[in-house]
Design a protein around this motif. Structure first.
Motif, mmCIF file in Angstrom:
data_model
loop_
_atom_site.group_PDB
_atom_site.id
_atom_site.type_symbol
_atom_site.label_atom_id
_atom_site.label_comp_id
_atom_site.label_asym_id
_atom_site.label_seq_id
_atom_site.Cartn_x
_atom_site.Cartn_y
_atom_site.Cartn_z
ATOM 1 N N ALA A 195 1.772 20.371 16.719
ATOM 2 C CA ALA A 195 2.646 21.511 16.433
ATOM 3 C C ALA A 195 3.847 21.113 15.585
ATOM 4 C CB ALA A 195 3.114 22.146 17.743
ATOM 5 N N TYR A 196 4.420 19.950 15.854
ATOM 6 C CA TYR A 196 5.615 19.525 15.132
ATOM 7 C C TYR A 196 5.238 18.714 13.895
ATOM 8 C CZ TYR A 196 8.939 21.090 18.662
ATOM 9 O OH TYR A 196 9.711 21.860 19.506
ATOM 10 N N GLU A 197 4.588 19.372 12.959
ATOM 11 C CA GLU A 197 4.311 18.811 11.638
ATOM 12 C C GLU A 197 3.351 17.629 11.640
ATOM 13 O OE1 GLU A 197 5.375 20.496 9.110
ATOM 14 O OE2 GLU A 197 6.519 21.807 10.422
ATOM 15 N N GLY A 198 2.715 17.359 12.765
ATOM 16 C CA GLY A 198 1.772 16.249 12.773
ATOM 17 C C GLY A 198 0.608 16.465 11.836
ATOM 18 N N ARG A 199 0.135 17.692 11.745
ATOM 19 C CA ARG A 199 -0.998 17.977 10.867
ATOM 20 C C ARG A 199 -0.616 17.764 9.415
ATOM 21 N NH1 ARG A 199 -3.442 23.947 11.087
ATOM 22 N NH2 ARG A 199 -1.277 24.403 10.571
ATOM 23 N N GLN A 200 0.600 18.176 9.041
ATOM 24 C CA GLN A 200 1.019 18.054 7.651
ATOM 25 C C GLN A 200 1.262 16.606 7.254
ATOM 26 O OE1 GLN A 200 2.069 20.283 9.781
ATOM 27 N NE2 GLN A 200 1.607 22.261 8.848
ATOM 28 N N SER A 201 1.807 15.793 8.164
ATOM 29 C CA SER A 201 2.176 14.435 7.797
ATOM 30 C C SER A 201 1.009 13.461 7.870
ATOM 31 C CB SER A 201 3.323 13.933 8.678
ATOM 32 O OG SER A 201 2.945 13.978 10.038
ATOM 33 N N LEU A 202 0.110 13.665 8.825
ATOM 34 C CA LEU A 202 -0.994 12.727 9.008
ATOM 35 C C LEU A 202 -2.342 13.297 8.601
ATOM 36 C CD1 LEU A 202 -0.205 11.099 12.484
ATOM 37 C CD2 LEU A 202 0.298 10.218 10.203
ATOM 38 N N GLY A 203 -2.429 14.618 8.436
ATOM 39 C CA GLY A 203 -3.733 15.224 8.259
ATOM 40 C C GLY A 203 -4.392 15.452 9.611
ATOM 41 N N PRO A 204 -5.510 16.152 9.656
ATOM 42 C CA PRO A 204 -6.107 16.533 10.938
ATOM 43 C C PRO A 204 -6.887 15.425 11.642
ATOM 44 C CG PRO A 204 -7.424 17.388 9.126
ATOM 45 C CD PRO A 204 -6.205 16.764 8.501
ATOM 46 N N TRP A 205 -7.393 14.439 10.902
ATOM 47 C CA TRP A 205 -8.355 13.522 11.502
ATOM 48 C C TRP A 205 -7.810 12.687 12.654
ATOM 49 C CZ3 TRP A 205 -13.176 14.346 11.500
ATOM 50 C CH2 TRP A 205 -13.786 14.993 10.411
ATOM 51 N N PRO A 206 -6.616 12.117 12.569
ATOM 52 C CA PRO A 206 -6.130 11.360 13.742
ATOM 53 C C PRO A 206 -6.076 12.197 15.009
ATOM 54 C CG PRO A 206 -4.795 10.865 11.822
ATOM 55 C CD PRO A 206 -5.675 12.015 11.445
ATOM 56 N N TRP A 207 -5.671 13.455 14.884
ATOM 57 C CA TRP A 207 -5.552 14.314 16.064
ATOM 58 C C TRP A 207 -6.928 14.707 16.590
ATOM 59 C CZ3 TRP A 207 -0.749 13.730 17.319
ATOM 60 C CH2 TRP A 207 0.208 13.538 16.314
ATOM 61 N N PHE A 208 -7.882 14.999 15.674
ATOM 62 C CA PHE A 208 -9.231 15.326 16.119
ATOM 63 C C PHE A 208 -9.879 14.146 16.835
ATOM 64 C CE2 PHE A 208 -9.793 18.652 12.518
ATOM 65 C CZ PHE A 208 -9.020 19.547 13.248
ATOM 66 N N LEU A 209 -9.684 12.942 16.296
ATOM 67 C CA LEU A 209 -10.263 11.754 16.923
ATOM 68 C C LEU A 209 -9.651 11.505 18.296
ATOM 69 C CD1 LEU A 209 -10.432 9.380 13.819
ATOM 70 C CD2 LEU A 209 -12.382 10.362 15.045
ATOM 71 N N LEU A 210 -8.339 11.691 18.405
ATOM 72 C CA LEU A 210 -7.696 11.507 19.705
ATOM 73 C C LEU A 210 -8.184 12.554 20.719
ATOM 74 C CD1 LEU A 210 -4.063 10.667 18.590
ATOM 75 C CD2 LEU A 210 -5.555 9.188 19.955
ATOM 76 N N ALA A 211 -8.414 13.779 20.247
ATOM 77 C CA ALA A 211 -8.901 14.821 21.152
ATOM 78 C C ALA A 211 -10.277 14.476 21.704
ATOM 79 C CB ALA A 211 -8.949 16.162 20.424
ATOM 80 N N ALA A 212 -11.043 13.667 20.978
ATOM 81 C CA ALA A 212 -12.392 13.289 21.427
ATOM 82 C C ALA A 212 -12.387 12.136 22.421
ATOM 83 C CB ALA A 212 -13.257 12.928 20.219
ATOM 84 N N VAL A 213 -11.249 11.466 22.594
ATOM 85 C CA VAL A 213 -11.203 10.285 23.464
ATOM 86 C C VAL A 213 -11.602 10.600 24.904
ATOM 87 C CG1 VAL A 213 -9.630 8.622 24.531
ATOM 88 C CG2 VAL A 213 -9.633 8.913 22.058
ATOM 89 N N PRO A 214 -11.100 11.682 25.545
ATOM 90 C CA PRO A 214 -11.516 11.943 26.929
ATOM 91 C C PRO A 214 -13.021 12.157 27.069
ATOM 92 C CG PRO A 214 -9.554 13.215 26.401
ATOM 93 C CD PRO A 214 -10.051 12.631 25.112
ATOM 94 N N VAL A 215 -13.618 12.846 26.093
ATOM 95 C CA VAL A 215 -15.062 13.073 26.158
ATOM 96 C C VAL A 215 -15.810 11.756 26.029
ATOM 97 C CG1 VAL A 215 -17.013 14.241 25.070
ATOM 98 C CG2 VAL A 215 -14.797 15.393 25.239
ATOM 99 N N LEU A 216 -15.331 10.888 25.138
ATOM 100 C CA LEU A 216 -15.968 9.577 24.977
ATOM 101 C C LEU A 216 -15.824 8.749 26.255
ATOM 102 C CD1 LEU A 216 -17.366 7.566 23.065
ATOM 103 C CD2 LEU A 216 -15.101 6.789 22.362
ATOM 104 N N ALA A 217 -14.653 8.807 26.881
ATOM 105 C CA ALA A 217 -14.451 8.081 28.135
ATOM 106 C C ALA A 217 -15.388 8.598 29.213
ATOM 107 C CB ALA A 217 -12.996 8.211 28.582
#
Length: 283
Positions: free
Chosen positions: A211-233
């Motif tokens: 929400a706080y500009e993370g998408r604009q500064s890093l792009g979406p991929w780091p956040w999408f990959l982090l969101a997948a971590v619980p499922v991978l675990a």
């Protein structure tokens, strides 16, 4: 990070005896309140080290993370005190969803992250991870949480949100302390309370970074990959052979490393590569 990590380690060392090999299950259940308390207080210490004294009601939307951490800690302690596992799960998941939806609202900053999706994600992740915490003991699940919150901390730092990064680092320190204690006491469990704190905090910290500009500064991929971590675990630990009398500590360690920790390390490496590739855009 040192202060919440030190506190978490000391408190877990005091509380680890109920999880010793051959311990009475009733003693384990009675001590289950310890881990949610450790995680919640570590997060609050990380917050207070930056924002104390803070005005209340909090003037900034992201500061309500502290209120959520306190509420989920109380819910986790309550869930640990409930005798029925089903009732405890209902309290954990329902309480996490309701408190997240009530306390966290980023309004125009949300970038599509509204109250209802956040509440559903927080409660859903508790439902996903709690049965796994019951099934798997020892260091692997705390180590997975440590990796997940470490990745969040690094992503928030590179997104320019240092305060959020330190809060995620506090949760990471508490989970890492749990991993160390889990190596010494293979019966350590995150069930009955700990996931009531870890799961909603992971969802909200991830959403806050976005929400706080993370998408604009890093792009979406780091956040999408982090969101997948619980499922991978979840997938990695579920595919491991179940813990049993024949499961020696060495076999448990090898199974956890192969089925969970190595894939998670690969996922975090992908997150760090995505962050590094996005970093030049911030200059």
């Amino acid at each position: 990070v040192i202060l919440p990590g030190t506190f978490a380690t000391l408190l877990l060392l005091v509380l680890w005896r109920p999880w010793r090999r051959g311990a009475d299950p009733e003693a384990e259940a009675a001590a289950a309140w310890g881990f949610p308390l450790v995680v919640g207080v570590a997060i609050l210490v990380a917050f207070a080290s930056q924002e104390w004294p803070a005005a209340f009601p909090f003037p900034q939307r992201w500061q309500w993370i502290a209120a959520l951490a306190a509420a989920c800690t109380l819910l986790g302690v309550l869930a640990a005190a409930i005798g029925s596992p089903v009732a405890a799960l209902i309290v954990s998941a329902g309480g996490a969803a309701l408190t997240t939806g009530y306390l966290i609202d980023y309004g125009p900053l949300a970038n599509g992250v509204g109250r209802v999706p956040l509440a559903a994600a927080a409660g859903g992740l508790v439902l996903l991870m709690e049965p796994l915490a019951v099934r798997r003991r020892g260091f692997a699940l705390p180590a997975a949480a440590w990796m997940a919150f470490t990745g969040l901390s690094v992503a928030a730092l590179h997104a320019g949100f240092a305060k959020l990064s330190l809060i995620a680092a506090g949760a990471s320190a508490a989970a890492g302390a749990g991993g160390v204690v889990g190596l010494l006491q293979p019966r350590l469990s995150l069930a009955r309370g700990a996931m009531t704190v870890l799961a909603p905090m992971f969802v909200v910290l991830l959403a806050t970074g976005w929400a706080y500009e993370g998408r604009q500064s890093l792009g979406p991929w780091p956040w999408f990959l982090l969101a997948a971590v619980p499922v991978l675990a979840w997938a990695g630990l579920l595919l491991r052979p179940a813990d049993g009398p024949a499961a020696t500590p060495r076999r448990r360690f090898i199974a956890a490393a192969g089925g969970l920790l190595l894939p998670l390390l690969a996922m975090l490496a992908a997150v760090f590569i995505a962050i590094a590739n996005a970093a030049p855009a911030d200059d």
